[in-house]
Write a protein that holds these residues in place. Structure first.
Motif, mmCIF file in Angstrom:
data_model
loop_
_atom_site.group_PDB
_atom_site.id
_atom_site.type_symbol
_atom_site.label_atom_id
_atom_site.label_comp_id
_atom_site.label_asym_id
_atom_site.label_seq_id
_atom_site.Cartn_x
_atom_site.Cartn_y
_atom_site.Cartn_z
ATOM 1 N N ASP A 7 -60.888 7.303 8.094
ATOM 2 C CA ASP A 7 -60.583 8.614 8.690
ATOM 3 C C ASP A 7 -60.041 8.459 10.116
ATOM 4 O OD1 ASP A 7 -61.295 9.895 6.451
ATOM 5 O OD2 ASP A 7 -63.269 10.555 7.162
ATOM 6 N N GLU B 145 -56.184 8.974 11.428
ATOM 7 C CA GLU B 145 -55.595 10.184 12.006
ATOM 8 C C GLU B 145 -55.539 10.123 13.544
ATOM 9 O OE1 GLU B 145 -56.629 13.379 9.480
ATOM 10 O OE2 GLU B 145 -55.876 14.862 10.904
ATOM 11 N N GLU C 1 -52.160 9.619 16.314
ATOM 12 C CA GLU C 1 -51.923 10.423 17.529
ATOM 13 C C GLU C 1 -51.866 9.551 18.771
ATOM 14 O OE1 GLU C 1 -50.954 13.669 17.615
ATOM 15 O OE2 GLU C 1 -51.089 13.255 15.483
ATOM 16 N N ARG D 125 -46.357 13.112 10.780
ATOM 17 C CA ARG D 125 -47.799 12.806 10.832
ATOM 18 C C ARG D 125 -48.321 12.469 9.431
ATOM 19 N NH1 ARG D 125 -48.542 17.365 15.297
ATOM 20 N NH2 ARG D 125 -49.274 16.022 16.994
ATOM 21 N N ARG E 55 -49.841 8.868 8.371
ATOM 22 C CA ARG E 55 -51.238 8.743 7.921
ATOM 23 C C ARG E 55 -51.284 8.097 6.530
ATOM 24 N NH1 ARG E 55 -54.125 12.048 4.962
ATOM 25 N NH2 ARG E 55 -52.942 13.950 5.324
#
Ligand code: HEM
Length: 426
Positions: free
Chosen positions: A292, A295, A299, A379, A383
């Motif tokens: 997880d 993510e 960024e 994005r 991911r």
């Protein structure tokens, strides 16, 4: 060895391309808004100043705000030069005609507002999220292509292919054109962030640009006759409140922006994320433990290694930025890559911190009117792309050292030319 300066960055010195950040830091501290002769622009390096400019599109125009040596001025020069051979002149004229069309990135309100409304419809969250399965399938099949080898050159085998397949799918053009897409995309980016094109490179660039225009002119007329459920049809049929449809040159220019803005940047993001992982064992261990965290990783790499290091604006009137006087017509280069490491906005800005909180929003996708149309898509691709690589490949390691890695000869588009890796397939 002394730390790279801005001249080294604009002079495309490898060390400065890999790490322009010392030059940025020194400028933020000593000379945050300065005139660069080399660039022919004022360079704006602090977060607050960049945001200040982005908040005033009525003062700082995006129209006619390309760099002094980008493709449009090269084309204009060729058209004006009586010694330019006829074929090259015809190509340059066509290029000039299309690139003069005010579209998205290079236009201002109210035209920009109208166009943005038209294209937003093609990039709804529903359409983008609906692409997740397709993106995953594409990423899996790309990994299938090299998993048995134990080694891969990531850029050509994965980072280029994933966004290219996705944009081809979105536009609704055949997948077997990928190689051609890449060549076209390279032709459009060749003149961005690079002062040193020779005449053979310029001729090759215009030939590829011509092919692109021919191909999409035909696709556009085919969509007019036979609309389909794809982005190209949206562009062709777009109307808002009975307004005029887009002109052909506007459509072509828009497609150029999808192709270039969408592909090159996402390719560079994917590669740079993997580069950060294979050169930082602790970071790799963290995301291996908890997928997880991919993510926040996406960024943070967007912020700390921004694929778009900076873009231009032109002052419509005499004004000041960060206390420095800017004359009417003055060109500014907003150094997004510098703003994104400014400690006033991002403490320890040089570090990739997966638990970073209380951030200001980073500027990797810009801010305000021109905020990246494809941010959601980029994005999602990053991911899924990174999660797929991590799920399929263990013991990812760089062949050679970080110093051996070659960075693209481009100070606007920040990325890696080739990333050779070894791994153990799961
Ligand atoms: C990591 C990937 C990406 C990065 C870093 C990026 C970065 C940016 C930035 C910084 C801007 C703002 C330009 C400005 O301030 O003038 C922008 C605008 C734009 N981007 Fe992206 N982009 C990415 C992916 C994409 C994708 C996937 C697409 C679409 C297929 C796309 C299409 C556009 C378009 C059309 C604009 C112009 C929007 C406007 O002017 O209204 N980008 N992008």
């Amino acid at each position: 060895m002394t730390a790279p300066s801005f001249d080294d960055v604009f002079g495309l010195r490898q060390e400065a391309l890999r790490c322009p950040y010392d030059a940025y830091r020194v400028a933020r501290r000593d000379d945050p808004v300065f005139w660069s002769d080399r660039l022919g622009a004022y360079v704006v390096t602090r977060y607050d100043d960049v945001v200040d400019v982005l908040r005033q599109p009525e003062t700082f125009s995006s129209a006619e705000a390309s760099g002094p040596r980008s493709v449009t001025p090269i084309a204009a020069k060729l058209v004006a030069d009586p010694d330019t051979p006829p074929e090259l002149r015809a190509q340059a004229e066509r290029r000039l005609h299309v690139s003069k069309a005010a579209v998205l990135l290079n236009c201002d309100p109210p035209t920009h507002v109208r166009q943005r409304k038209l294209v937003n419809k093609g990039f709804t969250a529903r359409r983008i999220n609906g692409m997740a399965d397709e993106i995953r399938r594409t990423a899996e099949s790309l990994v299938d292509g090299f998993a048995a080898d134990g080694r891969v050159e990531l850029v050509s085998a994965f980072s280029v292919e994933l966004p290219m397949t996705v944009i081809a799918e979105l536009l609704g053009v055949p997948h077997d054109l990928h190689g051609t897409f890449k060549r076209w995309s390279d032709a459009f980016t060749a003149g961005t962030g690079n002062f040193d094109l020779d005449s053979a490179e310029v001729a090759a660039m215009f030939a590829a640009v011509d092919e692109f225009y021919d191909y999409f002119t035909e696709q556009i007329s085919s969509r007019r006759a036979h609309p389909r459920d794809d982005l190209l049809t949206d562009v062709v049929t777009a109307r808002i409140g009975g307004e005029e449809p887009l002109q052909l040159a506007e459509m072509l220019q828009m497609l150029v922006q999808f192709l270039v803005a969408g592909n090159e940047t996402t390719t560079n993001l994917l590669t740079t994320i993997v580069y950060r992982l294979v050169t930082d064992a602790e970071l790799m261990a963290s995301v291996r433990r908890d997928p997880d965290l991919v993510e926040p990783l996406v960024e943070e790499v967007l912020r700390a290694e921004s694929p778009v290091q900076g873009l231009f604006r032109r002052a419509r009137q005499a004004t000041t930025v960060g206390g420095v006087e800017i004359p009417e017509g003055g060109l500014l280069w907003l150094a997004y890559g510098s703003a994104n490491r400014d400690h006033s906005a991002f403490p320890s800005g040089e570090d990739v911190l997966l638990d970073r909180t209380e951030n200001q929003p980073h500027l990797a996708f810009g801010r305000g009117e021109h905020f990246c149309l494809g941010a959601g898509l980029a994005r999602l691709e990053a991911r899924i792309g990174i999660q797929t690589l991590l799920a399929r490949l263990d013991d990812l390691a760089l062949v050679g050292t970080a110093e051996d890695v070659r960075w693209l000869p481009n100070f606007v588009l920040h990325g890696i030319s080739a990333l050779p890796l070894t791994f153990r397939a799961r």
